[in-house]
Structures are given as C-alpha cells and as structure tokens.
Write a protein that holds these residues in place. Sequence first.
Motif, short mmCIF file in Angstrom:
data_model
loop_
_atom_site.label_atom_id
_atom_site.label_comp_id
_atom_site.label_asym_id
_atom_site.label_seq_id
_atom_site.Cartn_x
_atom_site.Cartn_y
_atom_site.Cartn_z
N ASP A 7 38.24 36.38 46.39
CA ASP A 7 37.34 35.74 45.43
C ASP A 7 36.00 36.44 45.51
OD1 ASP A 7 35.58 33.79 44.02
OD2 ASP A 7 37.39 32.55 44.08
N ASP A 8 35.39 36.72 44.35
CA ASP A 8 34.11 37.41 44.33
C ASP A 8 32.94 36.48 44.63
OD1 ASP A 8 34.75 36.32 41.73
OD2 ASP A 8 32.95 37.30 40.99
N ASP A 9 33.17 35.19 44.67
CA ASP A 9 32.12 34.23 45.01
C ASP A 9 32.21 33.96 46.52
OD1 ASP A 9 30.74 31.82 45.63
OD2 ASP A 9 30.96 31.12 43.56
N PRO A 10 31.21 34.41 47.30
CA PRO A 10 31.29 34.27 48.76
C PRO A 10 31.48 32.83 49.24
CG PRO A 10 29.51 35.75 48.16
CD PRO A 10 30.01 35.14 46.88
N ALA A 11 30.86 31.88 48.57
CA ALA A 11 30.99 30.48 48.99
C ALA A 11 32.42 29.98 48.76
CB ALA A 11 29.99 29.60 48.23
N VAL A 12 32.99 30.29 47.62
CA VAL A 12 34.37 29.88 47.32
C VAL A 12 35.33 30.57 48.29
CG1 VAL A 12 36.21 29.92 45.59
CG2 VAL A 12 33.86 29.37 44.91
N PHE A 50 46.36 34.94 47.63
CA PHE A 50 45.69 33.89 46.87
C PHE A 50 44.45 34.51 46.25
CE2 PHE A 50 42.78 30.38 46.20
CZ PHE A 50 43.60 29.42 45.63
N ALA A 51 44.43 34.66 44.91
CA ALA A 51 43.37 35.41 44.27
C ALA A 51 42.79 34.71 43.05
CB ALA A 51 43.89 36.79 43.85
N ASP A 52 41.49 34.86 42.89
CA ASP A 52 40.80 34.41 41.68
C ASP A 52 41.17 35.37 40.55
OD1 ASP A 52 39.06 33.11 39.95
OD2 ASP A 52 37.28 34.15 40.71
N LEU A 53 41.33 34.86 39.35
CA LEU A 53 41.64 35.72 38.21
C LEU A 53 40.41 36.41 37.64
CD1 LEU A 53 44.24 33.57 36.23
CD2 LEU A 53 44.66 35.69 37.49
N CYS A 54 39.27 35.74 37.66
CA CYS A 54 38.06 36.28 37.02
C CYS A 54 37.16 36.93 38.06
CB CYS A 54 37.30 35.17 36.30
SG CYS A 54 38.23 34.46 34.94
N MET A 55 37.32 38.24 38.21
CA MET A 55 36.49 39.02 39.13
C MET A 55 36.10 40.31 38.43
SD MET A 55 38.50 38.65 42.78
CE MET A 55 40.04 39.35 42.19
N PRO A 56 34.92 40.84 38.74
CA PRO A 56 34.54 42.13 38.16
C PRO A 56 35.38 43.26 38.76
CG PRO A 56 32.88 41.38 39.73
CD PRO A 56 33.89 40.27 39.59
N GLY A 57 35.47 44.36 38.05
CA GLY A 57 36.27 45.50 38.53
C GLY A 57 37.74 45.22 38.31
N ILE A 58 38.47 45.11 39.38
CA ILE A 58 39.90 44.77 39.29
C ILE A 58 40.00 43.25 39.25
CG2 ILE A 58 42.13 44.86 40.46
CD1 ILE A 58 41.26 47.48 41.72
N ASP A 59 40.37 42.71 38.09
CA ASP A 59 40.49 41.25 37.99
C ASP A 59 41.80 40.80 38.64
OD1 ASP A 59 42.58 41.65 36.17
OD2 ASP A 59 41.40 41.07 34.43
N GLY A 60 41.99 39.49 38.69
CA GLY A 60 43.15 38.95 39.36
C GLY A 60 44.48 39.37 38.76
N ASN A 61 44.54 39.48 37.43
CA ASN A 61 45.79 39.91 36.80
C ASN A 61 46.16 41.34 37.18
OD1 ASN A 61 46.85 37.67 35.20
ND2 ASN A 61 44.91 37.80 34.10
N ARG A 62 45.19 42.23 37.18
CA ARG A 62 45.45 43.61 37.59
C ARG A 62 45.78 43.68 39.08
NH1 ARG A 62 40.49 46.86 35.90
NH2 ARG A 62 41.57 48.53 36.95
N LEU A 63 45.13 42.85 39.87
CA LEU A 63 45.41 42.81 41.30
C LEU A 63 46.85 42.36 41.55
CD1 LEU A 63 44.58 43.03 44.26
CD2 LEU A 63 43.65 40.69 44.06
N VAL A 64 47.30 41.35 40.81
CA VAL A 64 48.68 40.86 40.96
C VAL A 64 49.67 41.98 40.67
CG1 VAL A 64 50.43 39.33 39.97
CG2 VAL A 64 48.16 38.44 40.54
#
Length: 116
Positions: A7-12, A50-64
Amino acid sequence: MVVLVVDDDPAVLRVTAELFRHLGYRVLSAESGYDALAILRSDDPIDILFADLCMPGIDGNRLVAAARALRPALHVIVTSGSALPRHHVQFIPKPYHIADLVAALPPERALTEPRG
C-alpha cells in the motif's frame, strides 16, 4: 505463512501489516508496486499477496498480473476504496476490518483464532 502487504499509504500499510501479524502471519511490506515486484522476484517465501489497487507507478492490477507471472500459485487479495479489480481475485473494499481479512483468506491458510 507469509503475506506481502502493499500500500502506498504508510499508515494503511502499517495497520494492515499489524492486522496480519495479529492473525499469526509473518509480514513483508512494500510501499509501491515496484518494491513489491522486487520482493516477489526474490527467493523469499510468500504465500499471500495483499495489495491496494490504487497506487502510483505500478497499480494493483498491474502488480497482480506481474505477481501471477512470477508466482502462479500465489493467493491474491486486493483492496480499494474506489476501484475494482480487473483480474479474478479476492476483493475487499476499504475500509476493511480484521474479519474481512479472515473471510478472504483461503481456508487452508486462515488461522482459527487471532493472536492476542
């Protein structure tokens, strides 16, 4: 069992990693899809992504897609508050709770009781 949390949000990221630890998992964490790919390319054992879908760069769909190419047997769970997965994967909408994580885990990998 090892879970890679992305996840790109450090707190999450921190809270989600702690939820999985509470369930008895060893946790690897990454703040971006790029960092996650580096971990997936390593020799580290990983059972669940376990990945967030909305991330800059490689988003979750591309990561999957990349994760499945590297590790076809990997169990994948994705999450988002605003997007839907493009792949056939387990999906948990944000905000989520520990019970949502447990329900998304495959039966052979789910623990019966959270660790206290």
